[in-house]
Design a protein around this motif. Sequence first.
Motif, PDB file in Angstrom:
ATOM      1  N   MET A   1      -9.815   1.291  -9.963  1.00  0.00           N
ATOM      2  CA  MET A   1      -9.313   0.172  -9.166  1.00  0.00           C
ATOM      3  C   MET A   1      -7.797   0.191  -9.158  1.00  0.00           C
ATOM      4  O   MET A   1      -7.176   0.521 -10.157  1.00  0.00           O
ATOM      5  CB  MET A   1      -9.847  -1.161  -9.701  1.00  0.00           C
ATOM      6  N   LYS A   2      -7.255  -0.116  -8.007  1.00  0.00           N
ATOM      7  CA  LYS A   2      -5.802  -0.016  -7.888  1.00  0.00           C
ATOM      8  C   LYS A   2      -5.270  -1.123  -6.987  1.00  0.00           C
ATOM      9  O   LYS A   2      -5.908  -1.464  -5.987  1.00  0.00           O
ATOM     10  CB  LYS A   2      -5.431   1.354  -7.310  1.00  0.00           C
ATOM     11  N   LYS A   3      -4.108  -1.640  -7.354  1.00  0.00           N
ATOM     12  CA  LYS A   3      -3.513  -2.735  -6.595  1.00  0.00           C
ATOM     13  C   LYS A   3      -2.388  -2.205  -5.713  1.00  0.00           C
ATOM     14  O   LYS A   3      -1.616  -1.349  -6.142  1.00  0.00           O
ATOM     15  CB  LYS A   3      -2.978  -3.782  -7.574  1.00  0.00           C
ATOM     16  N   TYR A 123     -10.114  -6.282  -1.734  1.00  0.00           N
ATOM     17  CA  TYR A 123     -10.063  -7.700  -2.093  1.00  0.00           C
ATOM     18  C   TYR A 123      -8.690  -8.211  -1.706  1.00  0.00           C
ATOM     19  O   TYR A 123      -7.672  -7.696  -2.183  1.00  0.00           O
ATOM     20  CB  TYR A 123     -10.307  -7.818  -3.592  1.00  0.00           C
ATOM     21  N   THR A 139     -14.411  -1.950 -15.647  1.00  0.00           N
ATOM     22  CA  THR A 139     -13.430  -0.965 -15.195  1.00  0.00           C
ATOM     23  C   THR A 139     -14.034   0.434 -15.057  1.00  0.00           C
ATOM     24  O   THR A 139     -13.488   1.281 -14.378  1.00  0.00           O
ATOM     25  CB  THR A 139     -12.233  -0.869 -16.165  1.00  0.00           C
ATOM     26  N   LEU A 149      -9.440  -9.473 -11.742  1.00  0.00           N
ATOM     27  CA  LEU A 149      -8.623  -8.828 -10.705  1.00  0.00           C
ATOM     28  C   LEU A 149      -7.576  -9.841 -10.253  1.00  0.00           C
ATOM     29  O   LEU A 149      -7.819 -10.665  -9.387  1.00  0.00           O
ATOM     30  CB  LEU A 149      -9.502  -8.380  -9.526  1.00  0.00           C
ATOM     31  N   ALA A 151      -4.019 -11.181  -8.693  1.00  0.00           N
ATOM     32  CA  ALA A 151      -3.142 -10.788  -7.585  1.00  0.00           C
ATOM     33  C   ALA A 151      -2.372 -11.989  -7.076  1.00  0.00           C
ATOM     34  O   ALA A 151      -2.864 -13.119  -7.101  1.00  0.00           O
ATOM     35  CB  ALA A 151      -3.966 -10.198  -6.443  1.00  0.00           C
ATOM     36  N   GLU A 155      -0.771  -9.031  -2.213  1.00  0.00           N
ATOM     37  CA  GLU A 155      -1.338  -7.905  -2.969  1.00  0.00           C
ATOM     38  C   GLU A 155      -2.833  -7.790  -2.687  1.00  0.00           C
ATOM     39  O   GLU A 155      -3.510  -8.802  -2.471  1.00  0.00           O
ATOM     40  CB  GLU A 155      -1.122  -8.103  -4.476  1.00  0.00           C
ATOM     41  N   TRP A 157      -6.485  -5.475  -3.881  1.00  0.00           N
ATOM     42  CA  TRP A 157      -7.138  -4.518  -4.775  1.00  0.00           C
ATOM     43  C   TRP A 157      -8.042  -3.619  -3.949  1.00  0.00           C
ATOM     44  O   TRP A 157      -8.830  -4.115  -3.127  1.00  0.00           O
ATOM     45  CB  TRP A 157      -8.005  -5.236  -5.814  1.00  0.00           C
ATOM     46  N   TRP A 159     -11.028  -1.138  -4.734  1.00  0.00           N
ATOM     47  CA  TRP A 159     -11.838  -0.910  -5.940  1.00  0.00           C
ATOM     48  C   TRP A 159     -13.279  -0.607  -5.559  1.00  0.00           C
ATOM     49  O   TRP A 159     -13.688  -0.732  -4.395  1.00  0.00           O
ATOM     50  CB  TRP A 159     -11.708  -2.102  -6.891  1.00  0.00           C
TER      51      TRP A 159
END
Length: 213
Positions: A1-3, A123, A139, A149, A151, A155, A157, A159
């Motif tokens: 998962m990355k923002k 998201y 995760t 999560l 934010a 921002e 996510w 994922w």
Amino acid sequence: MKKYSYDIEKYNFVLEVKNLFEVKTLSNIHKEWEKAISYDVLDNAEKDQDTIYHRHFYDNIEFTRWYSLYNSFIKEKIQPLIGEDILYQKIPTFRVHLPFNLSVAEFHRDRDYSHSKYEKNIYLPLTKAFGNNTIWAETKHGMEDFRSLEANIGEIWLWDGANLLHGNKINDTGQSRVSVDFRILPVSKYENNNNKSITNKTKMIIGEYWQNL
Ligand SMILES: [Fe+2]
């Protein structure tokens, strides 16, 4: 998962939804919206898209600038992150996580609900998403090491909600979380099948659930 972050002036999703509900602060939607009500804690995954808040969003959002922003956002921001041809969810999923409630009724993996394991989730919170008002997800597959999560507005996510167990906790933050989320699927992984989405029974095919870029 990355923002990732995006330009909130260019893609002002918050403004469209604030105007739609005629509120100043979306995290106070439970107080400021003239039709705001509270309801029993959601306990049915087939019904958690069926509140008065959801009906207001889905019935009226097409009359705002939402879809022009959303479609550009996918083309300009999301597709480059994926780096191959994608399909995307034609109508994003709207969520309201009210104080002392949930926005999804149960912990699950999206693949348990007729979704492809090749999908990815985006998201996109429209309020600050933190603590128990946001999504909690493991995760790594099967780890059940749930984290929130978190934010800020601006921002997102990206994922793996198809395969990671996730859900909500009772919101004890005093603030509503309002968000949208949507799924993308590489075109190369698309299969024409008879699956239907659990909440609105849309067929998971191009032109219904999925939209081509
Ligand atoms: Fe999910």
